[in-house]
Design a protein around this motif. Structure first.
Motif, mmCIF file in Angstrom:
data_model
loop_
_atom_site.group_PDB
_atom_site.id
_atom_site.type_symbol
_atom_site.label_atom_id
_atom_site.label_comp_id
_atom_site.label_asym_id
_atom_site.label_seq_id
_atom_site.Cartn_x
_atom_site.Cartn_y
_atom_site.Cartn_z
ATOM 1 N N UNK A 88 11.812 -3.636 -2.547
ATOM 2 C CA UNK A 88 13.248 -3.857 -2.339
ATOM 3 C C UNK A 88 14.077 -2.767 -3.014
ATOM 4 N N UNK A 89 13.580 -2.244 -4.118
ATOM 5 C CA UNK A 89 14.311 -1.221 -4.866
ATOM 6 C C UNK A 89 13.996 0.191 -4.391
ATOM 7 N N UNK A 90 12.737 0.438 -4.034
ATOM 8 C CA UNK A 90 12.296 1.810 -3.802
ATOM 9 C C UNK A 90 12.273 2.247 -2.340
ATOM 10 N N UNK A 91 12.062 1.326 -1.401
ATOM 11 C CA UNK A 91 11.964 1.709 0.012
ATOM 12 C C UNK A 91 13.256 2.359 0.491
ATOM 13 N N UNK A 92 13.108 3.362 1.329
ATOM 14 C CA UNK A 92 14.286 4.046 1.882
ATOM 15 C C UNK A 92 15.035 3.124 2.832
ATOM 16 N N UNK A 93 14.280 2.408 3.673
ATOM 17 C CA UNK A 93 14.852 1.400 4.563
ATOM 18 C C UNK A 93 13.937 0.186 4.574
ATOM 19 N N UNK A 132 3.932 -10.499 -5.120
ATOM 20 C CA UNK A 132 5.313 -10.828 -5.485
ATOM 21 C C UNK A 132 5.942 -9.664 -6.258
ATOM 22 N N UNK A 133 5.169 -9.084 -7.168
ATOM 23 C CA UNK A 133 5.648 -7.935 -7.952
ATOM 24 C C UNK A 133 5.936 -6.744 -7.045
ATOM 25 N N UNK A 134 5.000 -6.467 -6.135
ATOM 26 C CA UNK A 134 5.166 -5.320 -5.248
ATOM 27 C C UNK A 134 6.370 -5.495 -4.332
ATOM 28 N N UNK A 135 6.594 -6.712 -3.846
ATOM 29 C CA UNK A 135 7.741 -6.949 -2.963
ATOM 30 C C UNK A 135 9.052 -6.667 -3.691
ATOM 31 N N UNK A 136 9.109 -7.022 -4.979
ATOM 32 C CA UNK A 136 10.301 -6.717 -5.770
ATOM 33 C C UNK A 136 10.524 -5.220 -5.891
ATOM 34 N N UNK A 137 9.425 -4.467 -6.070
ATOM 35 C CA UNK A 137 9.514 -3.011 -6.177
ATOM 36 C C UNK A 137 9.914 -2.373 -4.839
ATOM 37 N N UNK A 194 0.832 -1.206 0.000
ATOM 38 C CA UNK A 194 0.000 0.000 0.000
ATOM 39 C C UNK A 194 0.868 1.259 0.000
ATOM 40 N N UNK A 195 1.934 1.247 0.805
ATOM 41 C CA UNK A 195 2.853 2.395 0.844
ATOM 42 C C UNK A 195 3.501 2.604 -0.521
ATOM 43 N N UNK A 196 3.888 1.527 -1.164
ATOM 44 C CA UNK A 196 4.495 1.600 -2.495
ATOM 45 C C UNK A 196 3.540 2.251 -3.493
ATOM 46 N N UNK A 197 2.286 1.801 -3.481
ATOM 47 C CA UNK A 197 1.296 2.323 -4.423
ATOM 48 C C UNK A 197 1.013 3.803 -4.176
ATOM 49 N N UNK A 198 1.065 4.213 -2.902
ATOM 50 C CA UNK A 198 0.871 5.628 -2.576
ATOM 51 C C UNK A 198 2.041 6.450 -3.086
#
Length: 399
Positions: free
Chosen positions: A157-162, A150-155, A109-113
């Motif tokens: 890993x790349x985009x999260x600050x921590x 699975x797709x979101x978890x991959x994203x 959800x955080x990724x999509x936001x």
């Protein structure tokens, strides 16, 4: 900073009380946090008690109410379409500077936001959720939920600050996988030793109320049946444990399994109601029942990814002074429980081998006989202290 914390469990879910509320408390007291906002997915309205707790703690609360479309898949799809829009508005209305999400689904959800803006986000308690659901048979590899998660978890890993994992096992895996080592840390699921501790008076009260005969050993299991936990295998384990103690064992089950289903399983496996009691109590009352036990059971299903878990209840068991009979291949516990004489690991598929099972029960029984509650508390603090979380929050908020 104005910080938004996203949870994925209902407000009254025991996991919210055990793992989210303590983290909210830590954040609310941090000198870098000006305003703390909490949002979570709700299938029904939260209790007044929990809502008031948040209000009294100075936390702004926005529940995300999920509509029930009777088909789980449709409900989930609509949730992940509508919730990010609602969260984005919360961020705008509260001038949010940072998002912290608890767990991989909340992280999605955080990724999509943040796909809609440049807000930094952190995912704590990050684990391979899609693979958990696949390995336990909850989802298939063709399930849209598995594919999306699975797709979101991959994203993430790349985009999260921590990224904060709950086990060193998964931290190491992510680094080997190529995730930047300076943004991955481990924060095991903590335990509050002010809420979980051995209470001899509560122990006496519970044993008296449950009519447990003096001198009877008591085992306890707090959890569910199925999913990431074993199902029928748990009843087989209970039967084997009762046989080992010649029925001089009483088992307390704290679970939301339906009473009728539980009775049918006990009848099927010839487990007498004189030796087992199933209850479902508020999280705040669990400690009293832990105090009444001599050892605890943690029957997690062994999968390819179970070593990345950090079972909350194991920390609570240790804080209450309980040796743990845990299934093999689970979390960092697989590395330290037996080594430190805090419990025993069991291959649940070898239970029918009497010599093997007896040797495991002999070990747990020996620990029970010589246990020192203080030693268990010391190790609960060593492996499950919230101090680790406090230090990591300090690092995140000052980054």
């Amino acid at each position: 900073m104005n910080v938004l914390f996203i949870g994925y469990w209902n407000l009254d879910d025991p996991l919210t009380s055990a793992t989210i509320f303590p983290h909210l408390s830590i954040l609310s007291k941090h000198d870098r946090v000006n305003s703390l906002i909490f949002t979570n997915t709700q299938r029904e309205m939260g209790s007044v008690e929990k809502v008031n707790y948040l209000k009294e703690s100075g936390i702004v609360y926005y529940p995300l109410l999920s509509q029930n479309y009777h088909l789980t898949l449709i409900t989930k799809i609509i949730d992940f379409v509508t919730f990010p829009k609602k969260i984005l508005k919360i961020c705008q209305d509260n001038s949010v500077d940072l998002i912290i999400a608890r767990g991989a689904p909340a992280g999605a959800l955080a990724l999509l936001v943040t796909n809609k803006n440049d807000l930094p986000f952190v995912v704590e308690s990050f684990e391979p959720h899609a693979d958990y659901m696949l390995e336990t048979g909850t989802w298939s590899k063709y399930d849209p939920r598995f594919i999306a998660q699975k797709h979101w978890e991959g994203k993430i890993k790349k985009k999260a600050k921590f990224i904060l994992t709950v086990s060193e096992n998964y931290e190491s895996f992510l680094k080997k996988e190529g995730v930047a080592p300076d943004k991955v840390f481990t924060a095991p699921c903590g335990v509050n030793i002010k809420k979980f501790f051995y209470d001899p008076y509560k122990s006496q009260d519970v044993r008296k109320n449950l009519n447990i005969p003096s001198g009877t050993k008591v085992a306890i299991y707090v959890g569910k049946f199925g999913g990431i936990y074993y199902g029928d295998e748990i009843f087989i384990l209970l039967k084997k444990m009762l046989s080992y103690y010649n029925d001089n064992l009483f088992v307390i089950i704290l679970s939301n399994i339906e009473e009728e289903e539980f009775r049918k399983k006990c009848f099927l496996y010839a487990i007498s109601s004189n030796n087992v009691k199933k209850l479902f109590v508020p999280h705040e009352e669990v400690n009293a029942y832990l105090s009444a036990a001599d050892f605890a059971v943690a029957p997690y299903r062994k999968t390819k990814v179970s070593k990345y878990l950090s079972p909350v209840k194991v920390g609570e068991y240790l804080a209450a002074g309980l040796p743990v009979l845990i299934t093999e291949g689970v979390g960092d516990e697989m590395n330290y429980l037996e080594r430190n004489h805090l419990g025993v690991t069991l291959n649940i598929h070898m239970m029918d081998e009497d010599t093997y099972f007896k040797s495991k029960m002999d070990k747990i029984n020996k620990i029970v006989e010589i246990r020192d509650h203080g030693y268990f508390v010391k190790n609960a603090l060593k492996y499950r202290s919230f101090e680790v979380v406090e230090n990591l929050y300090d690092k995140i908020l000052n980054a």
